[in-house]
Design a protein around this motif. Structure first.
Motif, PDB file in Angstrom:
ATOM      1  N   TYR A 127       0.848  -1.170   0.000  1.00  0.00           N
ATOM      2  CA  TYR A 127       0.000   0.000   0.000  1.00  0.00           C
ATOM      3  C   TYR A 127       0.895   1.234   0.000  1.00  0.00           C
ATOM      4  CZ  TYR A 127      -3.509   3.398   1.566  1.00  0.00           C
ATOM      5  OH  TYR A 127      -4.340   4.484   1.672  1.00  0.00           O
ATOM      6  N   VAL A 128       0.635   2.155  -0.932  1.00  0.00           N
ATOM      7  CA  VAL A 128       1.423   3.387  -1.003  1.00  0.00           C
ATOM      8  C   VAL A 128       0.859   4.374   0.009  1.00  0.00           C
ATOM      9  CG1 VAL A 128       2.225   5.258  -2.466  1.00  0.00           C
ATOM     10  CG2 VAL A 128       1.881   2.976  -3.443  1.00  0.00           C
ATOM     11  N   TRP A 129       1.675   4.636   1.028  1.00  0.00           N
ATOM     12  CA  TRP A 129       1.216   5.463   2.143  1.00  0.00           C
ATOM     13  C   TRP A 129       1.747   6.884   1.941  1.00  0.00           C
ATOM     14  CZ3 TRP A 129       2.073   3.953   7.993  1.00  0.00           C
ATOM     15  CH2 TRP A 129       1.248   4.768   8.795  1.00  0.00           C
ATOM     16  N   LEU A 130       1.008   7.683   1.191  1.00  0.00           N
ATOM     17  CA  LEU A 130       1.408   9.052   0.915  1.00  0.00           C
ATOM     18  C   LEU A 130       0.241   9.981   1.186  1.00  0.00           C
ATOM     19  CD1 LEU A 130       3.326   8.596  -2.476  1.00  0.00           C
ATOM     20  CD2 LEU A 130       4.331   9.012  -0.231  1.00  0.00           C
ATOM     21  N   GLY A 131       0.506  11.084   1.827  1.00  0.00           N
ATOM     22  CA  GLY A 131      -0.548  12.061   2.071  1.00  0.00           C
ATOM     23  C   GLY A 131      -0.895  12.181   3.531  1.00  0.00           C
ATOM     24  N   ASN A 132      -1.202  13.410   3.920  1.00  0.00           N
ATOM     25  CA  ASN A 132      -1.456  13.692   5.329  1.00  0.00           C
ATOM     26  C   ASN A 132      -2.754  13.106   5.855  1.00  0.00           C
ATOM     27  OD1 ASN A 132       0.879  15.085   5.741  1.00  0.00           O
ATOM     28  ND2 ASN A 132       0.004  17.104   5.298  1.00  0.00           N
ATOM     29  N   ASP A 133      -3.685  12.752   4.960  1.00  0.00           N
ATOM     30  CA  ASP A 133      -5.000  12.325   5.425  1.00  0.00           C
ATOM     31  C   ASP A 133      -5.129  10.810   5.551  1.00  0.00           C
ATOM     32  OD1 ASP A 133      -6.031  14.880   5.680  1.00  0.00           O
ATOM     33  OD2 ASP A 133      -6.662  14.975   3.580  1.00  0.00           O
ATOM     34  N   ILE A 134      -4.063  10.083   5.326  1.00  0.00           N
ATOM     35  CA  ILE A 134      -4.175   8.629   5.374  1.00  0.00           C
ATOM     36  C   ILE A 134      -3.950   8.144   6.807  1.00  0.00           C
ATOM     37  CG2 ILE A 134      -3.223   6.429   4.592  1.00  0.00           C
ATOM     38  CD1 ILE A 134      -2.540   7.747   1.970  1.00  0.00           C
ATOM     39  N   GLN A 157       9.714  10.319   7.952  1.00  0.00           N
ATOM     40  CA  GLN A 157       8.298  10.054   8.192  1.00  0.00           C
ATOM     41  C   GLN A 157       8.181   9.170   9.413  1.00  0.00           C
ATOM     42  OE1 GLN A 157       5.681   8.929   4.913  1.00  0.00           O
ATOM     43  NE2 GLN A 157       4.861   7.320   6.225  1.00  0.00           N
ATOM     44  N   HIS A 158       8.004   9.773  10.564  1.00  0.00           N
ATOM     45  CA  HIS A 158       7.840   9.026  11.806  1.00  0.00           C
ATOM     46  C   HIS A 158       6.369   8.646  11.964  1.00  0.00           C
ATOM     47  CE1 HIS A 158      11.823  10.394  12.418  1.00  0.00           C
ATOM     48  NE2 HIS A 158      11.506  11.615  12.824  1.00  0.00           N
ATOM     49  N   VAL A 159       6.104   7.378  12.201  1.00  0.00           N
ATOM     50  CA  VAL A 159       4.741   6.881  12.307  1.00  0.00           C
ATOM     51  C   VAL A 159       4.296   6.901  13.773  1.00  0.00           C
ATOM     52  CG1 VAL A 159       3.211   4.909  11.921  1.00  0.00           C
ATOM     53  CG2 VAL A 159       5.024   5.433  10.281  1.00  0.00           C
ATOM     54  N   LYS A 160       3.214   7.604  14.035  1.00  0.00           N
ATOM     55  CA  LYS A 160       2.660   7.655  15.375  1.00  0.00           C
ATOM     56  C   LYS A 160       1.723   6.456  15.576  1.00  0.00           C
ATOM     57  CE  LYS A 160       4.519  11.557  16.722  1.00  0.00           C
ATOM     58  NZ  LYS A 160       5.496  11.579  17.831  1.00  0.00           N
ATOM     59  N   VAL A 161       1.788   5.870  16.774  1.00  0.00           N
ATOM     60  CA  VAL A 161       1.029   4.650  17.057  1.00  0.00           C
ATOM     61  C   VAL A 161       0.356   4.781  18.423  1.00  0.00           C
ATOM     62  CG1 VAL A 161       1.136   2.139  17.315  1.00  0.00           C
ATOM     63  CG2 VAL A 161       2.723   3.299  15.757  1.00  0.00           C
ATOM     64  N   PHE A 162      -0.915   4.419  18.481  1.00  0.00           N
ATOM     65  CA  PHE A 162      -1.573   4.303  19.782  1.00  0.00           C
ATOM     66  C   PHE A 162      -2.609   3.186  19.699  1.00  0.00           C
ATOM     67  CE2 PHE A 162      -4.071   7.548  17.563  1.00  0.00           C
ATOM     68  CZ  PHE A 162      -5.386   7.179  17.813  1.00  0.00           C
ATOM     69  N   ALA A 163      -3.077   2.747  20.877  1.00  0.00           N
ATOM     70  CA  ALA A 163      -4.039   1.646  20.942  1.00  0.00           C
ATOM     71  C   ALA A 163      -5.281   2.106  21.684  1.00  0.00           C
ATOM     72  CB  ALA A 163      -3.431   0.432  21.644  1.00  0.00           C
ATOM     73  N   ASN A 164      -6.457   1.961  21.042  1.00  0.00           N
ATOM     74  CA  ASN A 164      -7.785   2.263  21.597  1.00  0.00           C
ATOM     75  C   ASN A 164      -8.025   3.746  21.831  1.00  0.00           C
ATOM     76  OD1 ASN A 164      -8.396  -0.415  21.418  1.00  0.00           O
ATOM     77  ND2 ASN A 164      -8.198  -0.851  23.590  1.00  0.00           N
ATOM     78  N   ASN A 169       6.926   5.118   3.558  1.00  0.00           N
ATOM     79  CA  ASN A 169       5.762   5.459   2.754  1.00  0.00           C
ATOM     80  C   ASN A 169       5.244   4.311   1.895  1.00  0.00           C
ATOM     81  OD1 ASN A 169       7.867   5.484   0.941  1.00  0.00           O
ATOM     82  ND2 ASN A 169       7.832   7.720   0.640  1.00  0.00           N
ATOM     83  N   PHE A 170       5.634   3.092   2.217  1.00  0.00           N
ATOM     84  CA  PHE A 170       5.011   1.903   1.645  1.00  0.00           C
ATOM     85  C   PHE A 170       4.740   0.912   2.784  1.00  0.00           C
ATOM     86  CE2 PHE A 170       7.228   3.804  -1.871  1.00  0.00           C
ATOM     87  CZ  PHE A 170       6.376   3.634  -2.947  1.00  0.00           C
ATOM     88  N   PHE A 171       3.582   0.290   2.727  1.00  0.00           N
ATOM     89  CA  PHE A 171       3.151  -0.599   3.815  1.00  0.00           C
ATOM     90  C   PHE A 171       2.892  -1.984   3.215  1.00  0.00           C
ATOM     91  CE2 PHE A 171       0.957   0.319   8.096  1.00  0.00           C
ATOM     92  CZ  PHE A 171       1.301  -0.922   8.597  1.00  0.00           C
TER      93      PHE A 171
END
Length: 920
Positions: free
Chosen positions: A395-402, A696-703, A755-757
């Protein structure tokens, strides 16, 4: 950590608050404590310039016991009784009460019953109730079973007397009724038992389970069934031990009712308390050790017997590797190196329950009457993924709204003891994997899906409604046709819904019985939804649905309002179903994503109804469409035949995982599982697609975003144009006891980096567990306003790992270890000595009780070694010296490790605690 030592006793540690040489010299002159027990190890603490002390604080604990009366018990495993040939006197009942016998079965000659005899029985049942004993009633029936005159006489007496049992306290204290057919030459026994059982049911409103104590073909289980209780006439102790050995080797039923000699009642109770009530698994009746006086419990624990008049050594060859602990005699065999022959001595005319553990770590002193055996603390990673691990696309992960979302259940959670009920098209259901469900209820007549997708014909039930009940042959013929359609054309069982609507109609009892009998005649099972008329029809089928189990609904079926069910209703139903040995499936109704309610309802079902036999649980919504997969806490085998009401806010029952507690007032729950989460780790498969001056740092949280972590892209460090696994750790505060997680991922405002998943094939085809969103409704502001889209045929490669620390209290040692404090003073030096004593060579480390002492912060502690020299012992300051896990400061003295911790109580007061290497 493990320590195995066999060296000297009586080591003294002194604690010195004045570091002058005089204080140390004075301390050296002090004599060691005197031994007052065969085996002991001791510590001493010496403190200068202190005049008054609080010497000792005990951490008291109790062992929970099986529920008190009159809570009904599972008659397969919970009966411990004595059979009388007549109605026992009050003094006899007192004898049983003193001996711990919980069920008193009386015998009445039903052919010679009189009002005087009947009143005597009622008085005896009342006395049982007053003394918290259960009662059973045995009806001796010795006439001609083919004679209508005899049958009518029996039924007349039932009509005259048994309705009395519907009132308190008899309907509470009487557990069952036994039909004892004493005419050995009597024929048509099953038909007679069915007729009498049906009449008892009618005259008592089906309050009591009716048994026969012989094997009969043709019994109608609606009215009567063969007793699961094992009966034994006692003569001598050796004969009884032989019987128990053979029975436990060949039968998983644990209920016993004895008769005959009453000379060794205490032995029976010892066996119940120390063996049958302690089993951690079912007896392994198909795989035995060569030692004939041994019984394998599951694939681990062992029960050993001795029917002789002198002590014997029982040897078990080829026992699996592990640590074996004799829970009665408190001895240990270390077979951790591999499969070996283990040996335990068993006293004369006795038995022992041998616990098998992968580790044993220490013994904790609680009081002079109780200590606890603990296994080793372990740290484990539990891991889950919903993809096959092989990337198929990306999956191409590009764009602020994804935004990205993934759904997980706790890796330890399970679908054991759960069922599924949905009325939607099978091929449109979110449920894709049916193989673990106990029962599958459907309304969709799709032969291909039933055969190939569900693929569980023996456990699947087709829906038939009885809500349109009509007292006519036409109605009954139509219902039989609907039943036959499911059975003949789809090969599945039958689910009968809306029994309560039908039950109020004329002749409903006989017509419903005809339908059930028809289904059974075709070798199919009956699953019945009964709410109000559960006593009238609960024994008809094979499984009863308890709808609105702890959670109910009201209003529009597609927009319901959810409420809690009244707890007295649940208790009433649970007690009845337990007493009647009825298999029950509990259906809780609540919000689709109300996982806290789901978890409480499951725990409550496990406590009150019990996960025994074929009992099962489901959480769903009242339209029974789009029912989601649920998973539940892995409780394991149920270890108690009834629940305990410790207080109005604590009802509980023991399982393999630990004691399950519910608060029926505020609807909370927990499990004493001695397991703590440390952290959660989220991993994902990324491709570094470019470095454009940022990461591109990916933010992660649960629930929720209360605790957010980051999967960093490190410019110049992380590889570009390469697929890699990367992870981040979430704080343990995000851990959910209900077991369900939505993990969210997002990034904002930076080009390049991850930016690819990676996407991989779903583990179960069609079972989507990941989504993406491209709308402007963004994380973390909202998690619900997105338009979540499923990647077609794939799941994002995201994994969840939960790290746990586990430890377990394995056994209680009774009257085995004592702790004796003593104080001596020499000048300005005061020495506190704690002596740990035992009448056994306990080769495991012993954790002392706590000792409250006034000391200075720079106090030093010393141990007296074998040469009489003082060795300084380090101490760790801990927040809670009474805790079950401690960060000890270890010091080696004479090749043995001693430990010391202390907890500051303020004002120079400390709570000290010691670890001793053994009591050998």
């Amino acid at each position: 950590m493990k320590y195995r030592h066999n060296t000297r006793q009586n080591r003294t540690i002194v604690n010195v608050t004045d570091d002058t040489s005089d204080a140390i010299i004075r301390a050296r002159t002090l004599a060691q404590p005197v031994c007052t027990a065969p085996h002991n190890t001791s510590f001493g603490l010496a403190i200068s310039a202190v005049c008054a002390f609080v010497l000792l604080m005990l951490i008291c604990g109790t062992t929970p016991v099986v529920a008190g009366y009159p809570v009904p018990v599972d008659t397969v495993n919970g009966i411990s009784g004595f059979l009388n040939t007549t109605i026992p006197s009050n003094s006899t009942i007192d004898t049983y009460t003193t001996a711990g016998i919980d069920t008193v079965e009386s015998t009445l000659d039903w052919g010679a019953i009189t009002s005087g005899i009947w009143n005597s029985y009622l008085a005896s049942a009342q006395y049982c109730y007053d003394n918290e004993r259960r009662a059973g009633m045995r009806m001796n029936l010795g006439g001609d079973y083919t004679s209508s005159t005899y049958r009518d006489n029996v039924k007349t007496n039932i009509t005259s007397y048994l309705p009395d049992l519907k009132s308190d306290p008899y309907n509470v204290t009487i557990q069952y009724i036994v039909l004892n057919l004493t005419n050995p030459s009597g024929t048509e026994r099953a038909a007679f038992a069915n007729e009498i059982g049906k009449h008892i049911m009618e005259q008592t409103d089906n309050e009591f389970k009716v048994f026969v104590v012989e094997s009969l073909s043709g019994l109608d289980s609606t009215y009567v069934s063969e007793s699961p209780v094992i009966y034994k006439s006692l003569s001598t102790v050796p004969d009884w031990i032989d019987f128990e050995t053979d029975t436990l080797r060949g039968n998983t039923t644990l209920s016993r009712v004895y008769s005959g000699s009453e000379s060794f009642l205490s032995n029976l109770t010892d066996y119940r308390d120390n063996i049958l009530n302690r089993l951690r698994d079912t007896p392994n009746i198909s795989n035995h050790y060569s030692e004939t006086y041994s019984v394998k419990i599951g694939d681990g624990d062992i029960v050993l017997f001795n029917n002789g008049s002198s002590k014997v050594d029982r040897t078990v060859a080829n026992a699996p590797a592990g640590y074996y602990w004799a829970s009665i005699n408190d001895t240990m065999v270390d077979s951790s190196a591999g499969s070996a022959t283990i040996e335990f001595y068993i006293p004369a005319l006795s038995f022992d329950y041998i616990l098998k553990e992968s580790s044993l770590d220490h013994i904790t002193y609680i009081s002079d009457s109780s200590s606890q055996l603990w296994n080793e603390e372990t740290i484990t990673d539990e891991y889950i993924e919903y993809h096959d691990g092989v990337m198929d696309t990306n999956y191409v992960w590009l764009g602020n709204d994804i935004d990205i979302r993934a759904e997980f259940w706790d890796p330890e959670y399970t679908r054991d003891n759960t069922f599924i009920l949905h009325y939607e098209w099978i091929n449109a259901s979110p449920i894709k994997d049916y193989h673990t469900y106990d029962y599958i209820v459907i309304a969709d007549k799709n032969a291909n899906e039933i055969t190939n997708t569900i693929a569980r014909l023996n456990d699947t039930y087709g829906y038939v409604s009885l809500g349109d009940y009509g007292n006519s042959e036409v109605w009954q013929t139509n219902k039989i046709a609907a039943i036959d359609d499911w059975i003949d054309n789809y090969g599945i069982n039958i689910f009968l819904d809306e029994i309560d609507f039908a039950a109020s109609g004329d002749n409903s009892s006989s017509r419903l019985k005809d339908l059930v009998d028809h289904i059974h005649s075709k070798d199919k099972k009956v699953f019945m939804n009964i709410y109000t008329y559960y006593k009238e029809f609960g024994t008809y089928g094979d499984v009863v649905l308890k709808e609105s189990c702890f959670s109910s609904w009201d209003g529009d079926v597609n927009n319901p309002t959810y409420t809690w069910e009244e707890m007295w209703i649940e208790k009433e139903r649970a007690d009845y179903y337990t007493a009647q040995n009825i298999t029950v499936a509990g259906l809780s109704l609540g919000g689709l994503d109300d996982y806290d309610k789901m978890a409480f309802d499951y725990a409550a079902f496990a406590v009150l109804y019990g996960l025994t036999g074929n009992n099962s649980y489901r959480y769903g919504q009242p339209n029974f469409q789009s029912q989601k997969e649920i998973m539940v806490y892995p409780l394991g085998m149920m270890l108690e035949p009834s629940y305990t009401e410790t207080s109005s806010t604590d009802w509980n029952r023991l399982y393999q995982a630990g004691r399950v507690h519910i608060n029926p007032v505020d609807h909370t729950w927990y499990v004493d599982d001695n397991k703590e989460p440390n952290n959660l780790t989220v991993s994902a498969y990324f491709y570094g697609g470019g470095d454009f001056g940022g990461g591109q740092h990916v933010k992660v949280f649960a629930n929720s975003d209360e605790s957010t972590s980051t999967i960093y892209f490190n410019n110049g460090v992380d590889p570009l144009w390469t697929w890699v696994w990367r992870s981040c750790e979430l704080d343990k505060s995000v851990y959910e006891t209900h077991g369900h997680y939505y993990v969210y991922m997002y990034y904002r405002g930076v080009s390049g980096g991850w930016n690819f998943f990676g996407e991989a094939t779903e583990l179960t085809p069609g079972d989507a567990k990941t989504w993406f969103d491209t709308t402007s409704n963004n994380l973390p502001t909202t998690t619900t306003d997105q338009t979540w889209v499923v990647p077609a045929n794939y799941n994002f490669m995201i994994n969840l790992t939960i790290n746990y620390t586990s430890y377990d209290n394995v056994d209680e040692l009774v009257d085995r270890i004592s702790q004796t404090p003593a104080t001596t003073k020499s000048g300005c030096v005061v020495i506190h000595t704690t002596t740990i004593s035992s009448d056994k060579d306990l080769t495991l480390p012993v954790w002392s009780g706590t000792q409250n002492i006034s000391a200075y912060g720079d106090t030093k502690t010393y141990a007296n070694d074998a040469s009489g020299d003082w060795v300084e012992v380090g101490v760790n300051d801990v927040p809670d010296a009474s805790a079950d896990t401690l960060d000890w400061s270890y010091t080696t003295v004479d090749s043995e490790q001693y430990g010391l911790v202390r907890e500051s109580r303020g004002n120079d007061m400390y709570l000290y605690r010691f670890l001793l290497p053994h009591t050998s």
